[in-house]
Design a protein around this motif. Sequence first.
Motif, PDB file in Angstrom:
ATOM      1  N   SER A  56     -29.045   5.029  27.162  1.00 32.90           N
ATOM      2  CA  SER A  56     -29.586   6.341  26.799  1.00 32.90           C
ATOM      3  C   SER A  56     -28.501   7.243  26.214  1.00 32.90           C
ATOM      4  O   SER A  56     -28.760   8.011  25.282  1.00 32.90           O
ATOM      5  N   ASP A  60     -28.739   8.632  22.505  1.00 33.78           N
ATOM      6  CA  ASP A  60     -28.661  10.084  22.330  1.00 33.78           C
ATOM      7  C   ASP A  60     -27.581  10.448  21.308  1.00 33.78           C
ATOM      8  O   ASP A  60     -27.812  11.247  20.402  1.00 33.78           O
ATOM      9  N   MET A  79     -33.869  17.710  18.662  1.00 37.17           N
ATOM     10  CA  MET A  79     -34.150  16.648  19.636  1.00 37.17           C
ATOM     11  C   MET A  79     -34.978  17.183  20.799  1.00 37.17           C
ATOM     12  O   MET A  79     -35.915  16.518  21.267  1.00 37.17           O
ATOM     13  N   ALA A  80     -34.661  18.365  21.267  1.00 38.68           N
ATOM     14  CA  ALA A  80     -35.413  18.965  22.375  1.00 38.68           C
ATOM     15  C   ALA A  80     -36.848  19.277  21.961  1.00 38.68           C
ATOM     16  O   ALA A  80     -37.794  19.055  22.730  1.00 38.68           O
ATOM     17  N   ALA A  83     -38.801  16.036  21.773  1.00 39.62           N
ATOM     18  CA  ALA A  83     -39.080  15.570  23.137  1.00 39.62           C
ATOM     19  C   ALA A  83     -40.193  16.386  23.783  1.00 39.62           C
ATOM     20  O   ALA A  83     -41.064  15.835  24.471  1.00 39.62           O
ATOM     21  N   THR A  87     -43.741  14.816  24.898  1.00 40.99           N
ATOM     22  CA  THR A  87     -44.150  14.929  26.297  1.00 40.99           C
ATOM     23  C   THR A  87     -45.522  15.581  26.411  1.00 40.99           C
ATOM     24  O   THR A  87     -46.369  15.137  27.186  1.00 40.99           O
TER      25      THR A  87
END
Length: 115
Positions: A56, A60, A79-80, A83, A87
Amino acid sequence: MTRTLLVAVPAAAAAAAVAASGWRAKAGPGGGTSLRAAVLLPVAAGGVMAFTHWASLVLDHGVEDFLARRGVRRPRLVMAAVAAVATALLDRRAVALRDGREPLGDARTPARRPA
């Protein structure tokens, strides 16, 4: 050093947790754990944990470098955001499946109707 700690500490914790649960199983009535299993299982759990954390971190770093080379000024923010959206979509799908609905109309599975 930090990367090593990020990999080693959770791996050691996983190995310790598996070892502790193995010793409890051995102490129970009629429960028996061979010495080989008591050693190999925690080592395997720690190894799996170490590998997944290492992978990971590599992934990343690779994604961050990829975005930075493409001119993204704040790759961590992108990236956040990705994600968070992923999610939310997965959560929406899980809730729909739990409630018996198919939100995207999966053609392979007929729609379920409430009874």
